[in-house]
Design an enzyme around this catalytic site. Structure first.
Site, mmCIF file in Angstrom:
data_model
loop_
_atom_site.group_PDB
_atom_site.id
_atom_site.type_symbol
_atom_site.label_atom_id
_atom_site.label_comp_id
_atom_site.label_asym_id
_atom_site.label_seq_id
_atom_site.Cartn_x
_atom_site.Cartn_y
_atom_site.Cartn_z
ATOM 1 N N GLU A 142 99.287 38.693 30.165
ATOM 2 C CA GLU A 142 100.322 37.887 29.953
ATOM 3 C C GLU A 142 101.011 37.478 31.204
ATOM 4 O O GLU A 142 101.502 36.413 31.195
ATOM 5 C CB GLU A 142 101.511 38.445 28.915
ATOM 6 N N GLY A 196 98.493 40.051 22.670
ATOM 7 C CA GLY A 196 99.009 40.537 21.196
ATOM 8 C C GLY A 196 97.708 40.892 20.577
ATOM 9 O O GLY A 196 97.911 41.839 19.765
ATOM 10 N N GLU A 224 97.597 44.448 21.706
ATOM 11 C CA GLU A 224 98.590 45.088 20.983
ATOM 12 C C GLU A 224 98.504 45.525 19.656
ATOM 13 O O GLU A 224 98.865 46.564 19.070
ATOM 14 C CB GLU A 224 99.819 44.207 21.162
ATOM 15 N N ALA A 273 98.997 36.079 21.291
ATOM 16 C CA ALA A 273 99.669 35.147 20.435
ATOM 17 C C ALA A 273 99.346 33.860 20.683
ATOM 18 O O ALA A 273 98.691 33.584 21.982
ATOM 19 C CB ALA A 273 101.171 35.399 21.167
HETATM 20 N N1 DAK Z 1 96.559 30.693 22.160
HETATM 21 C C1 DAK Z 1 95.944 29.608 21.742
HETATM 22 N N2 DAK Z 1 94.746 29.086 22.006
HETATM 23 C C2 DAK Z 1 94.070 30.020 22.533
HETATM 24 C C3 DAK Z 1 94.181 31.245 22.806
HETATM 25 C C4 DAK Z 1 95.543 31.412 22.654
HETATM 26 N N3 DAK Z 1 95.918 32.989 23.127
HETATM 27 N N4 DAK Z 1 93.126 31.791 23.510
HETATM 28 C C5 DAK Z 1 92.259 31.016 23.219
HETATM 29 N N5 DAK Z 1 92.469 29.838 22.777
HETATM 30 C C6 DAK Z 1 91.945 28.420 22.414
HETATM 31 C C7 DAK Z 1 91.645 27.887 23.720
HETATM 32 O O1 DAK Z 1 92.776 27.001 24.199
HETATM 33 C C8 DAK Z 1 90.177 26.790 23.280
HETATM 34 O O2 DAK Z 1 90.945 25.987 22.369
HETATM 35 P P1 DAK Z 1 90.169 24.585 22.349
HETATM 36 O O3 DAK Z 1 90.355 24.011 24.100
HETATM 37 O O4 DAK Z 1 88.805 24.861 22.139
HETATM 38 O O5 DAK Z 1 90.993 23.522 21.617
HETATM 39 C C9 DAK Z 1 89.691 27.855 22.186
HETATM 40 O O6 DAK Z 1 90.614 28.601 21.938
HETATM 41 C C10 DAK Z 1 88.427 28.636 22.950
HETATM 42 O O7 DAK Z 1 89.124 29.297 24.142
HETATM 43 P P2 DAK Z 1 88.461 29.028 25.544
HETATM 44 O O8 DAK Z 1 87.778 27.735 25.613
HETATM 45 O O9 DAK Z 1 89.499 29.342 26.856
HETATM 46 O O10 DAK Z 1 87.212 29.996 25.735
HETATM 47 P P3 DAK Z 1 86.662 30.873 26.871
HETATM 48 O O11 DAK Z 1 85.533 31.526 26.307
HETATM 49 O O12 DAK Z 1 86.238 29.874 27.927
HETATM 50 O O13 DAK Z 1 87.770 31.841 27.319
HETATM 51 C C11 DAK Z 1 89.409 33.753 27.017
HETATM 52 C C12 DAK Z 1 88.113 32.982 26.523
HETATM 53 C C13 DAK Z 1 89.808 34.558 26.198
HETATM 54 C C14 DAK Z 1 88.968 34.335 28.347
HETATM 55 C C15 DAK Z 1 90.499 32.529 27.181
HETATM 56 O O14 DAK Z 1 90.342 31.727 25.946
HETATM 57 C C16 DAK Z 1 91.816 33.116 27.484
HETATM 58 O O15 DAK Z 1 92.222 33.536 28.501
HETATM 59 N N6 DAK Z 1 92.747 32.857 26.498
HETATM 60 C C17 DAK Z 1 94.044 33.405 26.579
HETATM 61 C C18 DAK Z 1 94.448 34.657 26.659
HETATM 62 C C19 DAK Z 1 95.864 35.273 26.717
HETATM 63 O O16 DAK Z 1 96.062 34.698 27.801
HETATM 64 N N7 DAK Z 1 96.351 35.807 25.573
HETATM 65 C C20 DAK Z 1 97.753 36.598 25.785
HETATM 66 C C21 DAK Z 1 98.623 35.384 25.336
HETATM 67 S S1 DAK Z 1 100.219 36.061 25.366
HETATM 68 C C22 DAK Z 1 105.628 39.531 21.272
HETATM 69 C C23 DAK Z 1 104.490 39.942 20.700
HETATM 70 C C24 DAK Z 1 103.435 39.582 21.281
HETATM 71 C C25 DAK Z 1 103.369 38.769 22.558
HETATM 72 C C26 DAK Z 1 104.314 38.324 22.800
HETATM 73 C C27 DAK Z 1 105.717 39.026 22.427
HETATM 74 N N8 DAK Z 1 106.811 40.105 20.603
HETATM 75 C C28 DAK Z 1 106.995 41.064 19.787
HETATM 76 C C29 DAK Z 1 108.035 39.487 21.315
HETATM 77 C C30 DAK Z 1 101.891 38.359 22.882
HETATM 78 C C31 DAK Z 1 101.655 37.519 23.765
HETATM 79 C C32 DAK Z 1 100.284 36.947 24.361
HETATM 80 O O17 DAK Z 1 99.526 37.401 23.432
#
Ligand code: DAK
Length: 267
Positions: free
Chosen positions: A141, A118, A121, A75
């Site tokens: 998450e 997500g 998922e 997400a």
């Molecule tokens: N959201 C927004 N931006 C994101 C992002 C995300 N999930 N993942 C990456 N980006 C952005 C980064 O901020 C960065 O932006 P800039 O700084 O260039 O502006 C760009 O994408 C490139 O990312 P990185 O610079 O971090 O790239 P790296 O290769 O260094 O790292 C990485 C890759 C995948 C390890 C890292 O980006 C990372 O850890 N990303 C976050 C992964 C994460 O935590 N995902 C889970 C998010 S929570 C629900 C349904 C679904 C959900 C919730 C509720 N319901 C039905 C109620 C889901 C929740 C989630 O998914």
């Protein structure tokens, strides 16, 4: 059938690209700069493409893939960071994500890179998961102070079992495509350059069979896989929404966006 016959699905500032090849619709997530993070607009466009596929008898199967180095990194954290518990609970946040899991036509996820949160998922909502050798999976998450909210705790447990799902969801550990296949999360792995070819071949094969029979098989298998999940998914969504009442959830998301370690305070 050509994409030109469906101009409504291909606008200039789109977050997805839709292609047609005979009876197969391919949906590519095209937000590579944000690792295809699943913002509201992307989900709306994805849902609209799924509606289109569902209503078009010429479409027999759907392939979903990412672009750049991600399938989808979850997400959109920047969209979620300022949400409050009251807001997410009132709007039943991310309910529209369920659309994919309700699709009656077969959907193949072709996971080309990161499938996180997500994104993982979303892959699990599909019927078959093909992955490139370079794909990586996780439910991270917990590292940003929240929990899976789109079926992650439920579908992952059904696919790989309780203790493996616990370890992945409680640590946020990232796993390789090879490990994901070994534990039953991924259907098959291919070299990166073969991934789409193989996904398309399977999609074409399925799309040639009787559409009502394909639908019945999908419904029947989902009856095992999904029926008992309904209550669990509802509970999971409510628990996920509750994390928005925590300071730790806000801190976790801010820390990610500010590129620093999170300082959780257990409240
Ligand atoms: N959201 C927004 N931006 C994101 C992002 C995300 N999930 N993942 C990456 N980006 C952005 C980064 O901020 C960065 O932006 P800039 O700084 O260039 O502006 C760009 O994408 C490139 O990312 P990185 O610079 O971090 O790239 P790296 O290769 O260094 O790292 C990485 C890759 C995948 C390890 C890292 O980006 C990372 O850890 N990303 C976050 C992964 C994460 O935590 N995902 C889970 C998010 S929570 C629900 C349904 C679904 C959900 C919730 C509720 N319901 C039905 C109620 C889901 C929740 C989630 O998914």
């Amino acid at each position: 059938m050509s994409a030109a016959e469906h101009p409504e699905l291909n606008h200039p500032e789109e977050m997805i690209r839709v292609d047609f090849d005979d009876r197969v619709m391919t949906i590519t997530l095209t937000r590579p700069n944000a690792l295809n993070a699943l913002c509201k607009k992307l989900i709306m466009q994805l849902n609209s493409a799924l509606d289109q596929a569902e209503n078009d008898t010429r479409i027999g199967a759907i392939v979903i893939t990412g672009s750049g180095k991600a399938f989808a990194a979850g997400a959109d954290i920047s969209e979620m960071k300022n949400l409050t518990f009251a807001e997410v609970a009132e709007k039943d946040f991310i309910k529209p994500w369920e659309r994919l899991s309700q699709c009656q036509k077969p959907v193949i996820a072709a996971v080309n890179g990161y499938a996180l949160g997500g994104g993982c998922e979303m892959a699990m909502m599909c019927d078959i998961i093909y992955a490139s050798e370079a794909a990586q999976f996780s439910q991270p998450e917990i590292t940003i102070g929240t929990m899976p909210g789109a079926g992650g705790t439920q579908r992952l447990t059904a696919l790989i079992g309780k203790t493996k799902a616990m370890e992945l969801c409680l640590t946020g550990r990232m796993i390789s495509a090879q490990e994901a296949e070994a534990i039953g999360l991924v259907t098959r792995i291919f070299a990166a350059h073969d991934l789409m070819k193989e996904a398309m071949a399977t999609a074409h094969k399925i799309a040639k069979f009787s559409a009502p029979v394909v639908r019945m098989i999908k419904e029947s298998i989902n009856n095992v896989a999904e029926a008992s999940l309904v209550a669990g998914i509802r509970t999971e969504r409510r628990l996920f929404q509750s994390t928005f009442a925590l300071e730790d959830r806000k801190e976790g998301m801010m820390a990610f966006l500010e590129k620093r370690p999170a300082a959780f305070k257990n409240r």
